[in-house]
Design an enzyme around this catalytic site. Structure first.
Site, mmCIF file in Angstrom:
data_model
loop_
_atom_site.group_PDB
_atom_site.id
_atom_site.type_symbol
_atom_site.label_atom_id
_atom_site.label_comp_id
_atom_site.label_asym_id
_atom_site.label_seq_id
_atom_site.Cartn_x
_atom_site.Cartn_y
_atom_site.Cartn_z
ATOM 1 N N HIS A 52 0.821 -1.211 0.000
ATOM 2 C CA HIS A 52 0.000 0.000 0.000
ATOM 3 C C HIS A 52 0.852 1.256 0.000
ATOM 4 O O HIS A 52 1.687 1.451 0.877
ATOM 5 C CB HIS A 52 -0.924 0.038 1.207
ATOM 6 C CG HIS A 52 -1.964 1.112 1.124
ATOM 7 N ND1 HIS A 52 -3.160 0.930 0.463
ATOM 8 C CD2 HIS A 52 -1.978 2.381 1.578
ATOM 9 C CE1 HIS A 52 -3.876 2.045 0.533
ATOM 10 N NE2 HIS A 52 -3.173 2.943 1.191
ATOM 11 N N ASP A 54 0.373 5.641 -1.080
ATOM 12 C CA ASP A 54 -0.567 6.695 -1.457
ATOM 13 C C ASP A 54 0.084 7.838 -2.227
ATOM 14 O O ASP A 54 -0.370 8.982 -2.144
ATOM 15 C CB ASP A 54 -1.250 7.255 -0.201
ATOM 16 C CG ASP A 54 -2.440 6.416 0.237
ATOM 17 O OD1 ASP A 54 -3.382 6.279 -0.554
ATOM 18 O OD2 ASP A 54 -2.410 5.896 1.365
ATOM 19 N N GLU A 151 -8.921 2.255 -3.049
ATOM 20 C CA GLU A 151 -9.027 2.285 -1.590
ATOM 21 C C GLU A 151 -10.372 2.865 -1.167
ATOM 22 O O GLU A 151 -10.528 4.070 -1.021
ATOM 23 C CB GLU A 151 -7.885 3.091 -0.969
ATOM 24 C CG GLU A 151 -7.838 2.933 0.541
ATOM 25 C CD GLU A 151 -6.665 3.630 1.185
ATOM 26 O OE1 GLU A 151 -6.388 3.349 2.363
ATOM 27 O OE2 GLU A 151 -6.031 4.468 0.531
ATOM 28 N N HIS A 178 -13.233 2.750 3.314
ATOM 29 C CA HIS A 178 -12.151 3.567 3.869
ATOM 30 C C HIS A 178 -12.659 4.078 5.218
ATOM 31 O O HIS A 178 -13.097 3.273 6.047
ATOM 32 C CB HIS A 178 -11.737 4.693 2.913
ATOM 33 C CG HIS A 178 -10.451 5.332 3.334
ATOM 34 N ND1 HIS A 178 -10.391 6.612 3.836
ATOM 35 C CD2 HIS A 178 -9.178 4.852 3.386
ATOM 36 C CE1 HIS A 178 -9.141 6.890 4.173
ATOM 37 N NE2 HIS A 178 -8.375 5.851 3.908
ATOM 38 N N HIS A 224 -9.238 -1.044 6.949
ATOM 39 C CA HIS A 224 -10.255 0.004 7.106
ATOM 40 C C HIS A 224 -11.664 -0.536 7.326
ATOM 41 O O HIS A 224 -12.561 0.246 7.665
ATOM 42 C CB HIS A 224 -10.276 0.987 5.931
ATOM 43 C CG HIS A 224 -9.138 1.953 5.926
ATOM 44 N ND1 HIS A 224 -9.030 2.971 6.844
ATOM 45 C CD2 HIS A 224 -8.057 2.049 5.110
ATOM 46 C CE1 HIS A 224 -7.919 3.664 6.600
ATOM 47 N NE2 HIS A 224 -7.311 3.130 5.564
ATOM 48 N N HIS A 245 -2.639 -2.838 4.747
ATOM 49 C CA HIS A 245 -1.816 -1.946 5.580
ATOM 50 C C HIS A 245 -2.444 -1.841 6.967
ATOM 51 O O HIS A 245 -3.058 -0.857 7.327
ATOM 52 C CB HIS A 245 -1.628 -0.575 4.933
ATOM 53 C CG HIS A 245 -2.874 0.172 4.564
ATOM 54 N ND1 HIS A 245 -3.840 -0.327 3.733
ATOM 55 C CD2 HIS A 245 -3.307 1.415 4.907
ATOM 56 C CE1 HIS A 245 -4.807 0.558 3.579
ATOM 57 N NE2 HIS A 245 -4.519 1.614 4.302
ATOM 58 N N ASP A 314 2.246 2.052 3.943
ATOM 59 C CA ASP A 314 1.322 3.197 3.932
ATOM 60 C C ASP A 314 2.046 4.527 3.771
ATOM 61 O O ASP A 314 1.557 5.564 4.219
ATOM 62 C CB ASP A 314 0.465 3.204 5.201
ATOM 63 C CG ASP A 314 -0.808 4.043 5.068
ATOM 64 O OD1 ASP A 314 -1.170 4.405 3.932
ATOM 65 O OD2 ASP A 314 -1.428 4.351 6.106
#
Length: 428
Positions: A52, A54, A151, A178, A224, A245, A314
Site C-alpha cells: 500500500h 498513497d 481504496e 475507507h 479500514h 496496511h 502506507d
C-alpha cells in the site's frame, strides 16, 4: 616525581580500557555493517513488494495530477519517488487510487478514474516502472512493478458494473471501505456520518461484491473495514483476502489493527496481513522507531506464522513514520532489525515478496475455477443507497402539447409516478 608516578599509573590503567572500548566499538560497527550488508543481499535476491502506497494522493494534492510538473526521480515533500524506491530495493508497489469519503454519493467514480489514470500514466511513462495486472507479471518484472488498488468501496457507487470496469482498467485490489461506511459494508472509523448501521455488517449486496471480486480475481482488502465486516467477508470469500496496511491490535490497540482472534481466521482463510508503519498504528503515539514496528512482526509471527505476513507501509498516506523508516528508501532498516531477532532468510523472503505472490496466485486460481460463472447482475435496492444523486432510470414519455387534456391538471409527472410505482413494488 609523585605526580609523574600518578600519571604513569593512570595511563597504565586506562590504556587497556581504551583498547577494549575501541575494539568493542569496532566490533559493534562491524556487526551493524555486516547486518546491513546481509539485509541488502536478501533484498537484492527478494525485492520487496509493498502492499500500500498513497503517492497518487500526493500527486493530486500537490500537483493536481499534472505529471508534466513532476520530476519522478525526485519528488519533494513526499516519501516516494523512483530514486528512493530503487534505493529501498522495491520490486513491486501497490499504488492506491483513493478519493476522500466526502465524494461518496457525489463524484467518487469520476475522481477514482482520474486517480487510476495518474497511476497508469506514472507507471507507463517512466522506464523504471512497469504496470502489471497479474501475479506472473509482478513476479517476472525486471523493473518496479506497479499494481493498482482502489481504496474504499465508495469508489464503485454500489455498482458491480463499475467494479468490472475498474478491473478492465487494471485494478486488481479493492478495500471494501475507507473511513466511511458504504451502503453495504462497515468501516472501522466513525468519523463520517454516511450510512450509519443498525443491521448487519455486510448486506446481501456486500456479499455480491465479495463474490464478484472472487470471480474477477481481485484481491479483497479488509484494511479500514470494521472487525464485524471483516469477519463476515472471511466467512463468505472463496479466495484468500489481505489486510494491505494494518498492524497487530495486541501491540497497539487501534481499531485499524487486527486482533488475535481475527488473525487466526485470516490464517484459516490463507490470507495475508501486510504490516503498516504509520506511528499511530504501530505505537499508538506520535513517535515510533524500527524496534516497535518489528514487535508487530514478532507478535503476528508468534500467532499465525511468518507465512501470513507482508509489508504495507502506507507511505504518503499520512504524516508521522518511525525514526529510521521515514520513506521508501529505508526498508532495509526493518529487515536488519528482524535479522537481529533471528528471522531466517526463508522467513524474510516470504515477508518481502513470496507471501504476496502466493496469495495473489491463489486469488487467480479461484478466478479460473469460476470461469464458467457469469458476471453478477445483482443490483443494490434503491432504498439502501438512496441519495440525491441517484436516480431511477425510466424512458421519457413525451406527449405533444395538444394531447394534454388540461395543462393545469394536478397529475404527477411521468418520472415521479414511475418512482412511486417502483417504491410500491419494492414493498410488495
Amino acid at each position: 616525581m609523585r605526580m609523574k608516578m600518578l600519571i604513569y599509573k593512570e595511563a597504565s590503567i586506562s590504556g587497556p580500557w581504551i583498547h577494549w572500548f575501541i575494539c568493542t566499538l569496532l566490533s559493534l560497527l562491524h556487526g551493524v555493517i555486516s547486518e546491513t550488508s546481509r539485509a541488502l543481499d536478501i533484498m537484492t535476491k527478494y525485492p520487496l513488494i509493498d502492499g500500500h502506497n498513497d503517492l497518487a494522493l500526493r500527486l493530486r494534492i500537490q500537483y493536481n495530477n499534472k505529471l508534466s510538473l513532476v520530476n519522478p526521480q525526485n519528488i519533494p515533500n513526499v516519501a516516494t519517488d523512483i530514486t528512493r524506491l530503487t534505493a529501498g530495493h522495491v520490486g513491486g508497489q501497490v499504488f492506491a487510487a483513493y478519493v476522500l469519503c466526502t465524494a461518496q454519493d457525489k463524484d467518487a467514480v469520476r475522481l477514482t478514474l482520474e486517480q487510476i489514470d495518474v497511476i497508469r500514466r506514472m507507471c507507463t511513462e517512466n522506464p523504471e516502472l512497469e504496470l502489471v495486472t497479474s501475479a506472473e507479471g509482478m513476479r517476472n518484472s525486471k523493473k518496479i512493478a506497479c499494481l493498482i488498488s482502489v481504496e474504499g468501496g465508495h469508489s464503485i457507487d454500489s455498482s458491480l458494473p463499475a467494479l468490472r470496469m475498474f478491473y478492465q482498467l487494471g485494478v486488481r485490489s479493492m478495500a471494501l471501505t475507507h473511513t466511511c461506511n458504504t451502503p453495504w459494508a462497515e468501516s472501522s472509523s466513525r468519523f463520517y456520518p454516511y450510512y450509519q448501521w443498525k443491521k448487519n455488517s455486510l448486506t446481501e449486496f456486500g456479499k455480491a461484491v465479495v463474490h464478484e471480486m472472487n470471480r474477477l480475481g481481485m484481491l479483497i482488502d479488509l484494511s479500514h473495514t470494521s472487525w464485524e465486516t471483516a469477519r463476515e467477508v472471511l466467512k463468505h470469500s472463496r479466495a484468500p483476502v489481505i489486510f494491505s496496511h494494518s498492524s497487530a491490535y495486541a501491540i497497539c490497540n487501534n481499531t485499524r489493527n487486527v486482533p488475535d482472534d481475527m488473525l487466526l481466521l485470516l490464517k484459516e482463510n490463507g490470507g495475508l496481513i501486510m504490516i503498516n508503519f504509520y506511528n499511530s498504528y504501530v505505537a499508538c503515539s506520535k513517535e515510533a522507531d524500527v524496534s516497535i514496528v518489528a514487535d508487530h512482526f514478532d507478535h503476528i509471527k508468534l500467532v499465525i506464522g511468518a507465512e501470513s505476513i507482508g509489508i504495507g507501509a502506507d507511505f504518503d498516506g499520512g504524516h508521522g513514520f518511525p525514526k529510521g523508516l521515514e520513506d521508501v528508501s529505508k526498508y532495509s532498516a526493518l529487515i536488519g532489525e528482524l535479522m537481529s531477532r533471528n528471522w531466517s532468510e526463508e522467513e524474510l523472503a516470504r515477508v518481502l515478496r513470496l507471501n504476496f505472490l502466493g496469495v495473489f496466485l491463489k486469488v487467480e486460481k479461484v478466478r479460473d475455477d469460476m470461469s464458467n460463472t457469469l458476471p453478477s447482475e445483482v443490483e443494490i435496492p434503491f432504498l439502501e443507497a438512496n441519495n440525491s444523486c441517484r436516480v431511477i432510470l425510466t424512458h421519457p414519455f413525451i406527449k405533444a402539447e395538444s394531447s394534454y387534456q388540461n395543462r393545469n391538471s394536478p397529475l404527477l409527472p411521468v418520472t415521479s409516478l414511475a418512482w412511486l410505482i417502483s417504491l410500491v413494488v419494492q414493498f410488495i
